[in-house]
Design an enzyme around this catalytic site. Structure first.
Site, PDB file in Angstrom:
ATOM      1  N   HIS A  94       0.839  -1.114  -0.155  1.00  0.00           N
ATOM      2  CA  HIS A  94       0.030  -0.003   0.005  1.00  0.00           C
ATOM      3  C   HIS A  94       0.678   1.301  -0.045  1.00  0.00           C
ATOM      4  CE1 HIS A  94      -0.608   1.196   4.714  1.00  0.00           C
ATOM      5  NE2 HIS A  94       0.706   0.863   4.463  1.00  0.00           N
ATOM      6  N   CYS A 123       5.459   6.320   5.121  1.00  0.00           N
ATOM      7  CA  CYS A 123       4.262   5.498   4.562  1.00  0.00           C
ATOM      8  C   CYS A 123       3.690   6.155   3.166  1.00  0.00           C
ATOM      9  CB  CYS A 123       3.267   5.561   5.366  1.00  0.00           C
ATOM     10  SG  CYS A 123       3.751   4.601   6.921  1.00  0.00           S
ATOM     11  N   HIS A 135       5.032   0.295  -0.101  1.00  0.00           N
ATOM     12  CA  HIS A 135       5.707  -0.649   0.863  1.00  0.00           C
ATOM     13  C   HIS A 135       4.892  -1.457   1.144  1.00  0.00           C
ATOM     14  CE1 HIS A 135       3.750   2.409   3.306  1.00  0.00           C
ATOM     15  NE2 HIS A 135       3.794   1.363   4.342  1.00  0.00           N
ATOM     16  N   HIS A 173       3.136  -4.798   4.176  1.00  0.00           N
ATOM     17  CA  HIS A 173       3.047  -5.337   5.444  1.00  0.00           C
ATOM     18  C   HIS A 173       2.357  -6.709   5.587  1.00  0.00           C
ATOM     19  CE1 HIS A 173       3.758  -1.522   7.524  1.00  0.00           C
ATOM     20  NE2 HIS A 173       2.847  -0.791   6.665  1.00  0.00           N
ATOM     21  N   ASP A 205      -5.171 -10.244   0.115  1.00  0.00           N
ATOM     22  CA  ASP A 205      -3.999 -10.655   0.195  1.00  0.00           C
ATOM     23  C   ASP A 205      -3.407 -10.974  -0.951  1.00  0.00           C
ATOM     24  OD1 ASP A 205      -2.096 -12.564   1.563  1.00  0.00           O
ATOM     25  OD2 ASP A 205      -2.965 -14.328   0.707  1.00  0.00           O
ATOM     26  N   HIS A 206      -1.647 -10.712  -0.906  1.00  0.00           N
ATOM     27  CA  HIS A 206      -0.998 -10.387  -2.128  1.00  0.00           C
ATOM     28  C   HIS A 206      -1.376  -9.717  -3.149  1.00  0.00           C
ATOM     29  CE1 HIS A 206       1.025 -13.819  -0.033  1.00  0.00           C
ATOM     30  NE2 HIS A 206       2.112 -13.836  -0.990  1.00  0.00           N
ATOM     31  N   GLU A 266      -1.453  -3.966  11.899  1.00  0.00           N
ATOM     32  CA  GLU A 266      -0.461  -3.471  10.895  1.00  0.00           C
ATOM     33  C   GLU A 266       1.138  -3.937  11.266  1.00  0.00           C
ATOM     34  OE1 GLU A 266      -0.356   0.532   7.993  1.00  0.00           O
ATOM     35  OE2 GLU A 266       0.813   0.669  10.079  1.00  0.00           O
TER      36      GLU A 266
END
Lengths: 140, 140, 140, 140, 140, 140
Positions: D16, D35, D41, D43, D81-82, D128
């Site tokens: 994100h 961020c 980047h 998480h 996800d991914h 997070e």
């Protein structure tokens, strides 16, 4: 506007001793057990600060996490980390440094600074070991 | 006979201070940073003791876990838990209680007792905070 | 002089994508699955750096933990944290950022700096999720 | 009939970037710090879904855990996800993917499906990093 | 070509009882303590499988993680998860299901399948509780 | 007087099976899945007991942690640890040992003993695996 609860964890390592000055070592041992050992012992404490607030619709934050972290570091961590909770901490003077008293004192230190930021301190959680922790919501 | 490595974790909470008596507070702070704070600080330590041995084919154990736990408690935990590593611990007398020295001293205390049980001490691991730990394999 | 193994953990959060430029998206998906998703994904990585060395008998340290932490931050964390491992990291240029390649590249970056301090890099461990990690000992 | 709170944890790994399109990179950096890094980047997120309900006296469940897990996977995990939270997720379109907005959007997606099962969505918690998480109880 | 060690964690929840059939309940209790309780007890086991291999220079993997995970699930997890280790598991027949014997038996099941993939099984680690685990490297 | 919430964690390892006696194995499998396996399975449970109370101004405790721990051990842990939740536990007789029913039954056992100490049981949390837990606040 939706309200969310933002939690920031910070850590500190301190020495302390649980005892009442007017009691003998034996009496303190009866109340506090090993925690009254005269030569101190210590812990890796985990502090969880939870703040309640509206999510700013433009920015998407309850509160800027960096700002919150800085406040916790300035008013709490810098004063307790690698210190002795009985001897070195102004906001614990005259208090027995149980996890309960520590949580309440941290609440009292942080609440006004959170308020200045337009949010509300919701909970202080202090974890002393992996087996015990205290939560305080400012209830009297 | 297959050889396995059995690890037991035990925990202790202690106070300590890192400093050399012959140095000034300023000099100690240059070497040890916050860890040389004169009024002590402390940690929740995690101790991992790893023993290597043949698996007894009848019983299915490398070593009885209860026996191992009792040895660790008797010779280590009872002497360091809720104590001051600089002042209270016979096997640390005259040593700077760094995690390195602590690991080596624990090895020296435990190795003969593990040997008596027909097994071999393989590793001592001491975790001081979630970000740092020391491992010692008895290497000189 | 006893030899100990000192481990420091540092954390970073990065985006990445696993793919070979000369292959089609379908071919990459066959090899890398979800990890080849074209719009990137990311992880909270945990980096464990283990250094082997003699314990300095006067100081009681293998290596100063603060010095080690600073080296890891300067040469690794500052370059990968909140970055894209495919696009932003000089020491990963031209490499597929698998956890394997990441571990090897981190080893190559850190080893000379650890050597300058009179110690020896022993292991790089990179944990990508709670279910998988890579360890690299400099073996060829 | 006793009421209990059932929590299911699921995990996802996403990329994100936090930024407002109408602001410059410098302005975004002032608000979102690292961020807002343009190349993304990511998480490893942990999602905790808490459902409140009567315990069915015959079966002994608040809700079938498998059913709950499947709903979370179908409506949330499969979509995030991914993936890239800014580019790929229909229910986040037009939203800045802060942990706050993510928690609220997940609530809005899941609440009707939980209701269909005769229970009540009580809390969404999104972690997070190990140092920060958001909780949302549907409060406006 | 650099060699790395890839570890995959999988989990299973099983019942078991430690006892020797030819001994009385009292004798078994003397050896195995609570673990010989006749009506069984159980654990959430964590299994860590470590594979050593060259990093494929084109792909960047020691071994495909999905392939490794599938092998562990097919040959181990499907046979032990939500099962009774004494009664239900073909590869434990006639063995006392200590963590030692469990680790060795899992090694024996997995080693040939890892070899077929061109890699080498390096270590089996089985964690029974947060306080004890066994590691097995195939040493005889 | 400030009110705090004190939480103590204790652990136990038990076998169980989820099923209704009047149903067939197939019907039970439809409702409870793998958890209805006839030969039992088991878990490492984590029990978190939260007590609410005034902080005693002289002592600094909500409740003595040792006292609380002893009560939990006497009335709960000693009865469920290394036992079969279906067969061995008086306070679960006739109940399907789901995490929900376990939490409610533990509440019912502990509440009167906490009351005798002048405090109030606030929450029972039982964690069955790292992915699911139940919380019970005594709500009907």
């Amino acid at each position: 506007m939706p309200k969310t609860y933002l939690t920031r964890r910070e850590r500190f390592s301190s020495a302390h001793r649980l005892f009442q000055q007017e009691l003998s070592d034996t009496e303190n041992a009866q109340i506090y057990g090993q925690c009254s050992h005269p030569n101190w012992h210590g812990h890796n404490y985990e502090l969880f600060v939870t703040v309640k607030g509206d999510v700013n619709p433009e920015i998407g934050f309850t509160l800027n996490l960096k700002t919150l972290s800085n406040i916790i570091k300035t008013y709490i961590i810098d004063k307790v980390d690698h210190k002795n909770l009985n001897l070195d901490v102004p906001f614990l003077k005259g208090k027995i440094p149980t996890t309960e008293n520590l949580s309440i004192a941290i609440w009292d230190e942080l609440a006004p600074h959170i308020k200045e930021l337009g949010a509300e301190l919701y909970k202080i959680k202090v974890q002393e070991t992996e087996n015990n922790f205290i939560e305080y919501f400012g209830e009297l």
